[in-house]
Design a protein around this motif. Structure first.
Motif, mmCIF file in Angstrom:
data_model
loop_
_atom_site.group_PDB
_atom_site.id
_atom_site.type_symbol
_atom_site.label_atom_id
_atom_site.label_comp_id
_atom_site.label_asym_id
_atom_site.label_seq_id
_atom_site.Cartn_x
_atom_site.Cartn_y
_atom_site.Cartn_z
ATOM 1 N N LYS A 315 -11.236 -37.046 -41.305
ATOM 2 C CA LYS A 315 -11.799 -36.218 -40.231
ATOM 3 C C LYS A 315 -10.739 -35.592 -39.327
ATOM 4 C CE LYS A 315 -16.262 -38.615 -39.855
ATOM 5 N NZ LYS A 315 -16.112 -39.471 -41.052
ATOM 6 N N PHE A 316 -9.640 -36.333 -39.080
ATOM 7 C CA PHE A 316 -8.627 -35.865 -38.143
ATOM 8 C C PHE A 316 -7.219 -35.962 -38.733
ATOM 9 C CE2 PHE A 316 -11.977 -37.378 -35.176
ATOM 10 C CZ PHE A 316 -12.140 -36.217 -34.417
ATOM 11 N N ILE A 317 -6.351 -35.070 -38.280
ATOM 12 C CA ILE A 317 -4.923 -35.153 -38.549
ATOM 13 C C ILE A 317 -4.228 -35.565 -37.255
ATOM 14 C CG2 ILE A 317 -2.835 -33.867 -39.197
ATOM 15 C CD1 ILE A 317 -4.717 -31.923 -40.697
ATOM 16 N N LEU A 318 -3.424 -36.615 -37.316
ATOM 17 C CA LEU A 318 -2.630 -37.015 -36.149
ATOM 18 C C LEU A 318 -1.357 -36.182 -36.162
ATOM 19 C CD1 LEU A 318 -1.990 -38.830 -33.722
ATOM 20 C CD2 LEU A 318 -1.019 -40.495 -35.329
ATOM 21 N N GLU A 319 -1.285 -35.199 -35.262
ATOM 22 C CA GLU A 319 -0.135 -34.286 -35.253
ATOM 23 C C GLU A 319 1.026 -34.815 -34.423
ATOM 24 O OE1 GLU A 319 0.274 -30.155 -33.223
ATOM 25 O OE2 GLU A 319 -0.303 -29.759 -35.299
ATOM 26 N N GLN A 320 0.727 -35.402 -33.270
ATOM 27 C CA GLN A 320 1.771 -35.928 -32.394
ATOM 28 C C GLN A 320 1.280 -37.185 -31.703
ATOM 29 O OE1 GLN A 320 2.415 -32.097 -30.124
ATOM 30 N NE2 GLN A 320 4.547 -32.739 -30.245
ATOM 31 N N ASN A 321 2.215 -38.103 -31.419
ATOM 32 C CA ASN A 321 1.881 -39.215 -30.527
ATOM 33 C C ASN A 321 3.117 -39.595 -29.737
ATOM 34 O OD1 ASN A 321 2.935 -42.064 -31.661
ATOM 35 N ND2 ASN A 321 2.470 -40.713 -33.387
ATOM 36 N N PHE A 322 2.893 -40.040 -28.504
ATOM 37 C CA PHE A 322 3.962 -40.355 -27.569
ATOM 38 C C PHE A 322 3.699 -41.733 -26.970
ATOM 39 C CE2 PHE A 322 3.254 -35.815 -27.600
ATOM 40 C CZ PHE A 322 4.528 -35.263 -27.666
ATOM 41 N N SER A 323 4.745 -42.543 -26.891
ATOM 42 C CA SER A 323 4.676 -43.803 -26.148
ATOM 43 C C SER A 323 5.235 -43.546 -24.759
ATOM 44 C CB SER A 323 5.490 -44.892 -26.856
ATOM 45 O OG SER A 323 4.929 -45.185 -28.119
ATOM 46 N N GLY A 328 3.705 -47.164 -14.359
ATOM 47 C CA GLY A 328 4.338 -48.425 -14.720
ATOM 48 C C GLY A 328 3.679 -49.152 -15.868
ATOM 49 N N LYS A 329 2.613 -48.598 -16.439
ATOM 50 C CA LYS A 329 1.902 -49.246 -17.548
ATOM 51 C C LYS A 329 2.167 -48.512 -18.859
ATOM 52 C CE LYS A 329 -1.939 -51.022 -14.734
ATOM 53 N NZ LYS A 329 -1.466 -50.547 -13.432
ATOM 54 N N LYS A 330 2.361 -49.268 -19.934
ATOM 55 C CA LYS A 330 2.579 -48.673 -21.247
ATOM 56 C C LYS A 330 1.302 -47.998 -21.728
ATOM 57 C CE LYS A 330 6.157 -51.926 -22.739
ATOM 58 N NZ LYS A 330 6.549 -52.942 -23.747
ATOM 59 N N ALA A 331 1.468 -46.814 -22.276
ATOM 60 C CA ALA A 331 0.310 -46.056 -22.748
ATOM 61 C C ALA A 331 0.724 -45.197 -23.938
ATOM 62 C CB ALA A 331 -0.250 -45.181 -21.627
ATOM 63 N N GLY A 332 -0.265 -44.620 -24.579
ATOM 64 C CA GLY A 332 -0.017 -43.719 -25.695
ATOM 65 C C GLY A 332 -0.779 -42.423 -25.503
ATOM 66 N N VAL A 333 -0.177 -41.326 -25.949
ATOM 67 C CA VAL A 333 -0.830 -40.021 -25.944
ATOM 68 C C VAL A 333 -0.910 -39.545 -27.386
ATOM 69 C CG1 VAL A 333 -0.662 -37.611 -25.227
ATOM 70 C CG2 VAL A 333 -0.057 -39.427 -23.630
ATOM 71 N N TYR A 334 -2.104 -39.138 -27.801
ATOM 72 C CA TYR A 334 -2.348 -38.770 -29.194
ATOM 73 C C TYR A 334 -2.944 -37.372 -29.266
ATOM 74 C CZ TYR A 334 -1.858 -43.776 -29.286
ATOM 75 O OH TYR A 334 -1.364 -45.038 -29.091
ATOM 76 N N LYS A 335 -2.321 -36.532 -30.080
ATOM 77 C CA LYS A 335 -2.840 -35.196 -30.335
ATOM 78 C C LYS A 335 -3.390 -35.181 -31.751
ATOM 79 C CE LYS A 335 -1.489 -30.326 -30.755
ATOM 80 N NZ LYS A 335 -0.357 -29.358 -30.660
ATOM 81 N N ILE A 336 -4.706 -35.042 -31.862
ATOM 82 C CA ILE A 336 -5.358 -35.038 -33.174
ATOM 83 C C ILE A 336 -6.080 -33.714 -33.383
ATOM 84 C CG2 ILE A 336 -5.578 -37.541 -33.309
ATOM 85 C CD1 ILE A 336 -8.438 -37.326 -32.357
ATOM 86 N N ILE A 337 -6.143 -33.293 -34.632
ATOM 87 C CA ILE A 337 -6.759 -32.017 -34.989
ATOM 88 C C ILE A 337 -7.884 -32.267 -35.990
ATOM 89 C CG2 ILE A 337 -6.357 -29.727 -35.987
ATOM 90 C CD1 ILE A 337 -3.431 -30.014 -35.178
ATOM 91 N N LYS A 338 -9.035 -31.666 -35.721
ATOM 92 C CA LYS A 338 -10.177 -31.824 -36.621
ATOM 93 C C LYS A 338 -9.951 -31.034 -37.897
ATOM 94 C CE LYS A 338 -15.153 -30.925 -37.023
ATOM 95 N NZ LYS A 338 -16.402 -30.550 -36.320
ATOM 96 N N LYS A 339 -10.162 -31.685 -39.035
ATOM 97 C CA LYS A 339 -10.004 -31.022 -40.330
ATOM 98 C C LYS A 339 -11.142 -30.037 -40.578
ATOM 99 C CE LYS A 339 -7.354 -34.574 -42.775
ATOM 100 N NZ LYS A 339 -7.289 -35.482 -43.936
#
Length: 339
Positions: A315-323, A328-339
């Motif tokens: 369903k999705f392509i994970l194009e980018q992710n950032f830690s 002060g809290k660890k997090a993630g950012v995810y850029k996904i694209i719908k196929k």
């Protein structure tokens, strides 16, 4: 042409580098560190200081590099340096103070050296010292890898931390999230976990959209945002609704989703509950996004969400992710694209 350095949210190095090159003219990246970038540009200083994806921007006056570097060593070098090339940007700026910071924490230094540096700046600029409410700040910044920077700050915080509600993102974070979504003037934009509205408000300020839609299942937050939107005269459609269903949003109708869903910290969800929650969220996003539509999601549960995305490869392509580090809290950012 000045040399600048800007600080930004840790983990967004490559994104900030790309944004600088796109936003400014003839930009050359001199040095890229975790949370700090040094660069040159031919763009006017007044435009440089308006960049919203960085925390603060400075004109670089002197750079230091030594594994044994300390704030007092930097102060001593500045005091004994023959001349400081301090820019004068406005005749209305007449007072200053010096801020000393070690590894992002304000730190005390030798007061005698500090006074000597103040006297030297006064000699070269004719400014007066004002340690409480100055027109200008000079920052001495020491980093953990043995690099130091002395610069004149040209920006002011977009919003102070005191003005933000619990869990509300700073404008520089919301700006980065919006820019990662590949903004277009024809976009129909959605934030389904809108909260206090920081993300859609930033998107409207950027001014690249056809429609901006904001939803939340908390009626109090919706009422607050509706009042705020009317007061600010912003074109944001605000609705009460469940992001896991999005009943008011048609299939294949959204170009971009940018959102900051619950992390499971404040509402104390278990890992299994979050897994179900994020699964339903992704299913909802897939339904409303157009083919090729983009979702940028900020989450605290990085590993959990990455594992979950493996079940959505059809369903999705994970194009980018950032830690990244958010407040002060660890997090993630995810850029996904719908196929």
């Amino acid at each position: 042409m000045y040399i600048y350095y800007s600080t930004f949210v840790s983990g967004f190095e490559n994104a900030v580098k790309d944004f600088l090159i796109k936003s400014l003219d003839k930009t050359k990246i001199v040095l890229l560190l975790d949370g700090l970038v040094v660069y040159t540009t031919t763009t006017d200083v007044n435009k440089v200081k308006e960049l919203r994806f960085v925390n603060n921007t400075f004109i670089l006056i002197k750079e230091f590099s030594d594994k044994n570097l300390s704030l007092d060593l930097m102060l001593n070098e500045l005091v004994n340096n023959a001349k400081l090339n301090i820019p004068v940007l406005s005749v209305r700026q007449k007072t200053f103070r010096i801020i000393t910071s070690k590894e992002n924490q304000l730190s005390a230094v030798d007061n005698t050296l500090l006074i000597k540096l103040e006297e030297k700046i006064k000699y070269f600029t004719k400014y007066r010292t004002n340690r409480k409410k100055p027109d200008i700040e000079f920052w001495i910044l020491l980093r953990s890898e043995g690099r130091g920077f002395f610069g004149m700050r040209i920006t002011h915080n977009h919003d102070s931390a005191k003005s933000l509600q619990q869990g509300e993102l700073r404008p520089e974070v919301t700006n980065i999230l919006c820019q990662l979504s590949d903004m277009n003037k024809t976009d129909v934009f959605l934030d389904p976990f809108v909260g206090s509205g920081a993300i859609p408000i930033e998107r409207v300020k950027i001014n690249k959209y056809t429609r901006v839609i904001a939803t939340d299942n908390d009626k109090k937050l919706v009422n607050y945002l509706q009042t705020n939107v009317q007061r600010m005269n912003l074109k944001i459609e605000v609705y009460n609704g469940d992001a896991l269903v999005l009943p008011s949003i048609a299939n294949n109708s959204i170009d971009k989703i940018v959102t900051d869903p619950p992390w499971g910290i404040f509402n104390k969800k278990s890992e299994s509950e979050l897994n179900i929650f994020y699964t339903q969220m992704l299913q909802s996003f897939f339904r409303v996004l157009k083919p090729g539509g983009v979702a940028v999601v900020l989450l605290g549960q990085r590993e959990l969400f990455l594992d979950l995305l493996k079940d959505f490869t059809d369903k999705f392509i994970l194009e980018q992710n950032f830690s990244v580090l958010i407040s002060g809290k660890k997090a993630g950012v995810y850029k996904i694209i719908k196929k």
